[in-house]
Design a protein around this motif. Sequence first.
Motif, short mmCIF file in Angstrom:
data_model
loop_
_atom_site.label_atom_id
_atom_site.label_comp_id
_atom_site.label_asym_id
_atom_site.label_seq_id
_atom_site.Cartn_x
_atom_site.Cartn_y
_atom_site.Cartn_z
N UNK A 270 6.37 -16.19 -13.97
CA UNK A 270 6.07 -16.80 -15.27
C UNK A 270 5.78 -18.29 -15.26
N UNK A 271 5.93 -18.97 -14.13
CA UNK A 271 5.61 -20.40 -14.03
C UNK A 271 4.76 -20.57 -12.77
N UNK A 272 3.81 -21.53 -12.80
CA UNK A 272 2.85 -21.72 -11.71
C UNK A 272 3.51 -21.99 -10.35
N UNK A 273 2.66 -21.98 -9.31
CA UNK A 273 3.14 -22.20 -7.94
C UNK A 273 3.58 -23.65 -7.73
N UNK A 274 4.41 -23.84 -6.73
CA UNK A 274 4.81 -25.17 -6.27
C UNK A 274 3.70 -25.67 -5.33
N UNK A 275 3.24 -26.92 -5.54
CA UNK A 275 2.14 -27.43 -4.69
C UNK A 275 2.68 -28.52 -3.75
N UNK A 276 2.45 -28.31 -2.45
CA UNK A 276 2.86 -29.27 -1.44
C UNK A 276 1.61 -29.75 -0.70
N UNK A 277 1.47 -31.06 -0.56
CA UNK A 277 0.32 -31.61 0.16
C UNK A 277 0.71 -32.04 1.56
N UNK A 278 -0.16 -31.67 2.51
CA UNK A 278 -0.03 -32.17 3.89
C UNK A 278 -1.19 -33.10 4.21
N UNK A 279 -1.82 -33.65 3.16
CA UNK A 279 -3.05 -34.42 3.37
C UNK A 279 -2.80 -35.76 4.03
N UNK A 280 -1.70 -36.42 3.68
CA UNK A 280 -1.47 -37.78 4.19
C UNK A 280 -0.18 -37.85 5.00
N UNK A 281 -0.09 -37.13 6.05
CA UNK A 281 1.11 -37.21 6.88
C UNK A 281 2.22 -36.30 6.38
N UNK A 282 3.34 -36.90 5.93
CA UNK A 282 4.52 -36.09 5.58
C UNK A 282 4.28 -35.22 4.35
N UNK A 283 4.96 -34.07 4.27
CA UNK A 283 4.78 -33.20 3.11
C UNK A 283 5.21 -33.88 1.80
N UNK A 284 4.39 -33.70 0.77
CA UNK A 284 4.65 -34.30 -0.55
C UNK A 284 4.58 -33.24 -1.62
N UNK A 285 5.47 -33.34 -2.60
CA UNK A 285 5.43 -32.44 -3.75
C UNK A 285 4.40 -32.96 -4.75
#
Length: 339
Positions: free
Chosen positions: A180-195
């Motif tokens: 019922x709530x959207x996915x959690x988005x994690x970026x690996x674009x700039x080095x360390x993982x970011x929420x």
Amino acid sequence: MRSRQLLSGDKPDHMHLAARMIQSGGLVAFPTETVYGLGADALNPDAVEKIFAAKKRPAFDPLIIHIAELETLMSLVMIDLQHRALLMALVESFWPGPLTLVLPRRSVIPDVVTAGLPTVAIRMPAHPIALALIREAGTPIAAPSANPFGYVSPTAAHHVVEGLGDHVDLILDGGACSLGVESTIISFANGSPRLLRAGSLPVEDLEEIIGPILRHGFDEAWPLSPGQLARHYATRTPLYLLPTSEAIPRFVPSEQNGLLAFAPPRRQDLYTAVEILSPTGNVQEAAHNFFAALRRLDGQGLTQLWAEPCSEDGIGMAIMDRLRRCAVQKVNSHYPEKD
Ligand code: AMP
Ligand code: MG
């Protein structure tokens, strides 16, 4: 909307029709475990343009690509050796599921999908209808939530009919979305993982696997996650976030007030309409009911809505993120109770 566009998603004939629709550049709304998606062939720029037109979504807001097999990930993104182990650990633990990964993209992806960014967001949904559609269409599917841009997300097929109607070629009905709530988005674009977006998968669960994940305030996150607008998921009726679940706002007596409560409220009698998200106080159940309850309150012609806050543990962080973006004023800044 013509009723023949709303088809039950568990019939092979309907799945076949929907897959053909995707292949021929059409729009298909389909259920996932988070919310309903509005899908098009991610590799066909003309088809993807139709998503932006149907939702009235600004072109700067990139889409998530949905895949059904791990091999597809490798064909869409570039993974450097440094992050490979971390990523594989995440994918093994949480895919299929409500986790979206942002990674450097390959050139096969049309610019329109990523709003021109050098990165792309990818997820493998955990819903049999979504997975069957991607497999049968034989192409990755770009899909944002199947609602007009900025409005409350859809968690049932009839929400899609109400919001997008004839702008969708076909809707596969899979009942209510389980999370019922959207996915959690994690970026690996700039080095360390970011929420980039709190979502159905608690950050704490992710951190157990890969260690600390960087978090952002809204302003900081803006350039990294262009779709995370301060006002989003918004009801048409103005909604105010209460400072605590015990707080009782002052009303003008002639007003019609609605309350979004997590558990049975102290003064139910004060409100014209009340939605209780989980009578037993279960945050998972609250998330499952959240968007549908907001829509019901929004459909009653009330003067204003009030929402109780919940604890930000687990999926509660995602609920509070949506409530803050839905609210016309932030907590404490426009709370009308004055003594
Ligand atoms: P939705 O419209 O609910 O599917 O949300 C998708 C969200 O994913 C957007 O609002 C963006 O913030 C985020 N997103 C998609 N692609 C990217 C990307 N390449 N980089 C950062 N954020 C992204
Ligand atoms: Mg959305």
